[in-house]
Design a protein around this motif. Structure first.
Motif, PDB file in Angstrom:
ATOM      1  N   ASP A   1      -8.218  55.630   5.754  1.00 34.37           N
ATOM      2  CA  ASP A   1      -9.359  56.453   5.361  1.00 34.37           C
ATOM      3  C   ASP A   1     -10.601  55.558   5.317  1.00 34.37           C
ATOM      4  O   ASP A   1     -11.034  55.133   4.248  1.00 34.37           O
ATOM      5  CB  ASP A   1      -9.073  57.080   3.995  1.00 34.37           C
TER       6      ASP A   1
ATOM      7  N   GLU B   1      -3.396  54.785  10.669  1.00 29.12           N
ATOM      8  CA  GLU B   1      -4.368  55.635   9.980  1.00 29.12           C
ATOM      9  C   GLU B   1      -4.896  54.912   8.741  1.00 29.12           C
ATOM     10  O   GLU B   1      -4.124  54.321   7.984  1.00 29.12           O
ATOM     11  CB  GLU B   1      -3.736  56.967   9.530  1.00 29.12           C
TER      12      GLU B   1
ATOM     13  N   THR C   1      -7.443  64.661  14.395  1.00 30.49           N
ATOM     14  CA  THR C   1      -7.698  65.468  13.189  1.00 30.49           C
ATOM     15  C   THR C   1      -6.412  66.116  12.670  1.00 30.49           C
ATOM     16  O   THR C   1      -6.237  66.261  11.462  1.00 30.49           O
ATOM     17  CB  THR C   1      -8.732  66.580  13.471  1.00 30.49           C
ATOM     18  N   THR C   2      -5.504  66.460  13.586  1.00 35.65           N
ATOM     19  CA  THR C   2      -4.243  67.092  13.166  1.00 35.65           C
ATOM     20  C   THR C   2      -3.356  66.120  12.401  1.00 35.65           C
ATOM     21  O   THR C   2      -2.442  66.529  11.699  1.00 35.65           O
ATOM     22  CB  THR C   2      -3.481  67.598  14.399  1.00 35.65           C
ATOM     23  N   LEU C   3      -3.589  64.830  12.564  1.00 34.54           N
ATOM     24  CA  LEU C   3      -2.741  63.817  11.914  1.00 34.54           C
ATOM     25  C   LEU C   3      -3.387  63.217  10.666  1.00 34.54           C
ATOM     26  O   LEU C   3      -2.717  62.538   9.880  1.00 34.54           O
ATOM     27  CB  LEU C   3      -2.436  62.680  12.899  1.00 34.54           C
TER      28      LEU C   3
ATOM     29  N   GLY D   1      -4.427  62.396   7.176  1.00 37.65           N
ATOM     30  CA  GLY D   1      -3.807  62.732   5.895  1.00 37.65           C
ATOM     31  C   GLY D   1      -2.295  62.684   5.915  1.00 37.65           C
ATOM     32  O   GLY D   1      -1.645  62.962   4.906  1.00 37.65           O
ATOM     33  N   THR D   2      -1.705  62.322   7.066  1.00 41.71           N
ATOM     34  CA  THR D   2      -0.237  62.309   7.156  1.00 41.71           C
ATOM     35  C   THR D   2       0.317  60.887   7.148  1.00 41.71           C
ATOM     36  O   THR D   2       1.496  60.690   7.434  1.00 41.71           O
ATOM     37  CB  THR D   2       0.238  63.006   8.445  1.00 41.71           C
ATOM     38  N   ASP D   3      -0.491  59.902   6.854  1.00 45.21           N
ATOM     39  CA  ASP D   3      -0.073  58.499   6.948  1.00 45.21           C
ATOM     40  C   ASP D   3       0.405  58.184   8.362  1.00 45.21           C
ATOM     41  O   ASP D   3       1.447  57.557   8.559  1.00 45.21           O
ATOM     42  CB  ASP D   3       1.021  58.156   5.921  1.00 45.21           C
ATOM     43  N   ALA D   4      -0.326  58.645   9.337  1.00 48.30           N
ATOM     44  CA  ALA D   4       0.034  58.442  10.735  1.00 48.30           C
ATOM     45  C   ALA D   4      -0.110  56.964  11.104  1.00 48.30           C
ATOM     46  O   ALA D   4      -0.737  56.192  10.377  1.00 48.30           O
ATOM     47  CB  ALA D   4      -0.882  59.290  11.621  1.00 48.30           C
TER      48      ALA D   4
END
Lengths: 581, 166
Positions: free
Chosen positions: A137, A135, A125-127, A129-132
């Motif tokens: 969506d 990752e 969850t901490t990552l 939205g960061t383009d990890a």
């Protein structure tokens, strides 16, 4: 009986074990919740974001996990499992590419209303939205092709989410539900509190039909002189095949079954007219055009059934029974809408339905049409004809196999020439038309029905889209019998290019396909090739007698077309009868 | 069937992604969205969306039915089928040199609008009303030079004691 008793007791004991309020990880909560939902078989592929889930599966044998060779194989197998069993199919994939590889399978299930619970990992969850790394969506990507989806941000929500997902997938108009679980959620520990109640305010499908509407239908049937039933997948999904048979036997109304409705009504019945639509029978299509009352039982007036909408069933009053109110009136204006479950509705109707004495002439007319214009093809003594192969497969399996198909000509020939008599026995991608579906879906169907013969009929094109799953058949000795109808081209595209694009054949030649016998053998699966009827029968019998999986390649003529055919822009009675004329 | 304007209230769970579910549905099924507003409702955990759309009766029926298929949608009400109050707020930044201000103020007062900001050469006008009134206000301010318009879209409610959530 005594073994049955022991199984029941040990199931209860197991349930007690799974329900125990232990402090466990999200991954263990997931596994236990799946077990509590009755899951026996899961298809999946591990990766970074689901490592905690796979770690929890280490040494775990309360359910079966099959490692496919591609996520697409996993979801099609789960889909085949669901279609063949009526239960919810489950698959697991990792984040990013693992999840996006499921997209075609999710869309396939969504279009055909197949209950799936699709579990994906996501980055922590901490990552998000960061383009990890890895990752994607996936809840966003799949929103248009899922019945519902969850992104679980708190481990406390997991038991409720899983229980809701199974409920939503398997009730109302069924469909795929996606649960996206970030890595830190699958790792987090909490006290497991199983959820057994359902409280979803915005979800309450109408099961029982409005009695007044059912009465209207009964009245319309009494007045009709040329009534016809169009039965669709809803009959199969709701388990209403016996009730449909009773309805037809009591009323004497002829029946046509859509592609996904095949098996929902016995093909040997004298009032069965075959499949309607683009490659439908002469009788079914003409009956629709002449009917004065068309009773749609769980079909959705798909464009491949209706063809040109203006001029579809021009004389018919339309009754439409569907669990999904949005389907009613969507494509065809409806006179008597009935929102409800097919099984419940037919049970209700069966208590009052009377024989349609007014329709005697009509019954004779359609029976005569059926006799005069059966499905036909010109057989050959020196060439292997694909239609003959399908008939041979039907005869050697006595019409009792579960048949899965891929998409294209062989799919239509299977629908036409394998005479289905049992529900959940014809498994095919109807709505999305997904190539690559045929073979992996058979693996799922076989897992759900270990004792039945499962035949997967494929073209030489589609077989190459998921052939890698031969590995899991070999390793797990899953005895799927794979038939490859090899015409060396993309047959349905060739047919359209011949008929509609004036013989301009563009990129349909499948030269360079592997030797399918060697391909099978490379995976440790028995392979056969047949080029004549004698070889075909011999190879197929041998394949059927093989205890494990087997692949039979039938080399057939390239220029065979599927007939009858209605081209786009025509009404369904404007059929090209082709070779059969 | 002719295309007409419809105002629909959609009561939804206040969940992440719910706006995407609703707007995505309109997009992929070819339904038009003229405006959409979202905000808290009278009940905690529920939001009320008001959507203005154009379409014929068949499309409106499909919009309602398809919306109901979204699990997070609790209720759909066709507000414009009943006596309805529809209101929109617009902020209009209009060029107004000090010498022009009295004239602009005259227009603003006539519309029972208000000035909410005064800059060296501009005024920000706030106007509330139905869409027709907003359009009229914009038209009248046009000659002075409109720099920027920001509109909220329509929010609406049924008149009288009837509520859409009951």
């Amino acid at each position: 009986m005594s073994t049955h008793h022991t199984t029941m007791r040990s199931k209860d004991e197991l349930r007690e074990k799974w329900m125990k309020p232990d402090i466990i990880t999200g991954s263990e909560i997931l596994l236990r919740s799946l077990l509590l939902e009755g899951v026996e078989c899961v298809f999946g592929y591990p990766g970074g974001a689901v490592l905690y889930i796979y770690d929890a599966m280490h040494g775990f044998d309360d359910f079966n996990h099959l490692l496919t060779r591609h996520e697409q194989g996993a979801i099609h197998a789960a889909d085949g499992y669901a279609r063949a069993s009526g239960k919810v199919g489950v698959c697991i994939a990792t984040s990013g590419p693992g999840a996006t590889n499921l997209v075609t399978g999710i869309a396939t299930a969504y279009m055909d209303s197949i209950p799936l619970v699709v579990i994906t990992g996501n980055v922590a969850t901490t990552l998000i939205g960061t383009d990890a790394f890895q990752e994607a969506d996936i809840t966003g990507i799949t929103m248009p092709i899922t019945k519902h989806s969850y992104l679980v941000r708190d481990v406390e929500d997991l038991p409720r989410v899983i229980h809701e997902a199974f409920h939503i997938a398997s009730t109302g108009r069924k469909g795929p539900v996606l649960i996206d679980i970030p890595k830190d959620v699958s790792a987090a520990k909490t006290l497991f509190k199983p959820v057994t109640e359902i409280d979803i305010r915005g979800y309450n499908p109408t099961v029982s039909p409005n009695k007044y509407q059912v009465d209207k239908m009964i009245k319309a049937i009494e007045q009709a002189e040329r009534p016809l039933i169009l039965a669709g997948a809803g009959v199969v999904h709701s388990g209403a095949h016996d009730e449909l048979l009773e309805f037809v036997n009591k009323s004497g109304i002829p029946v046509t079954t859509t592609l996904l409705g095949l098996g929902g009504f016995p093909s040997g019945h004298e009032l069965w007219l075959g499949m309607p639509g683009m490659h439908g029978t002469y009788t079914a299509n003409n009956a629709i055009q002449q009917a004065d009352l068309l009773i749609n039982v769980g079909a959705r007036f798909d464009d491949r059934v209706t063809m040109k909408l203006e001029g579809f069933a021009p004389y018919a009053k339309i009754v439409h029974i569907d669990i999904d109110p949005a389907e009613i009136g969507k494509n065809v204006p409806t006179d008597i809408p009935i929102v409800g479950d097919i099984l419940t509705t037919l049970k209700q109707a069966n208590t009052v339905i009377k024989h349609t004495d007014n329709a005697e002439e009509w019954r004779n007319l359609v029976k005569q049409m059926k006799m005069d214009k059966p499905l036909r093809y010109i057989d050959s003594s020196d060439e292997l004809k694909p239609q003959w192969v399908i008939e041979m497969i039907h005869d050697t399996t006595h019409g009792n196999a579960i048949v899965t198909t891929d998409v294209g000509q062989h799919q239509m020939w299977s629908a036409q020439y394998y005479r289905f008599n049992h529900p959940r026995s014809f498994i095919t991608s109807g709505g999305l038309g997904t190539m690559g579906f045929g073979f992996p879906s058979a693996i799922g169907a076989q897992m759900a029905n270990p004792d039945r013969t499962v035949v997967s009929i494929n073209g030489d094109g589609g077989m190459q889209m998921c052939a890698q799953e031969l590995a899991i058949c070999a390793i797990n000795n899953i005895p799927v019998k794979v038939a490859i109808i090899n015409n060396q081209v993309l047959g349905m595209v060739r047919q359209w290019q011949e008929i509609i694009y004036d013989n301009r054949y563009s990129h349909i030649d499948l030269a360079g396909s592997p030797d399918f016998v060697k391909l099978a053998e490379a995976y440790g699966v028995r392979g056969f090739r047949a080029t004549t009827k004698e070889e075909a029968l011999q190879a197929w019998e041998e394949a059927l007698n093989t205890p494990g999986p087997a692949v039979v390649e039938f080399v057939v003529r390239k220029h065979e077309n599927v007939y009858p055919m209605v081209t786009q822009g025509c009404t369904i009675d404007q059929m090209i009868m082709g070779d059969s004329e | 069937m002719s295309a007409t304007k419809h105002t629909i209230a959609v009561i939804v769970n206040d969940q992440p992604g719910v706006l995407q579910r609703v707007s995505g549905l309109f997009g992929r099924r070819g339904f038009n969205i003229e405006s959409i507003t979202v905000g808290a409702s009278e009940e905690a955990g529920l939001s009320r969306m008001v959507i203005v759309t154009t379409g014929d009766d068949h499309m409106l029926e499909q919009i309602e039915k398809q919306l109901y298929k979204i699990i997070d949608v609790i209720k759909v009400v066709n507000l414009s089928s009943q006596a309805m109050v529809g209101r929109e707020l617009a902020l209009i930044k209009v060029k107004a040199e000090p010498s022009e201000r009295p004239e602009v103020l005259g227009v603003v007062e006539t519309f029972r609008a208000s000035i909410v900001d005064i800059g060296p050469t501009t005024l920000v006008v706030q106007v509330v009303g139905d869409s027709v009134k907003i359009e009229a206000m914009i038209e009248l301010l046009q000659p002075y030079g409109i720099r920027e318009i920001s509109r909220t879209g329509v929010t609406a409610m049924i008149r009288g004691s009837v509520t859409d959530s009951k």
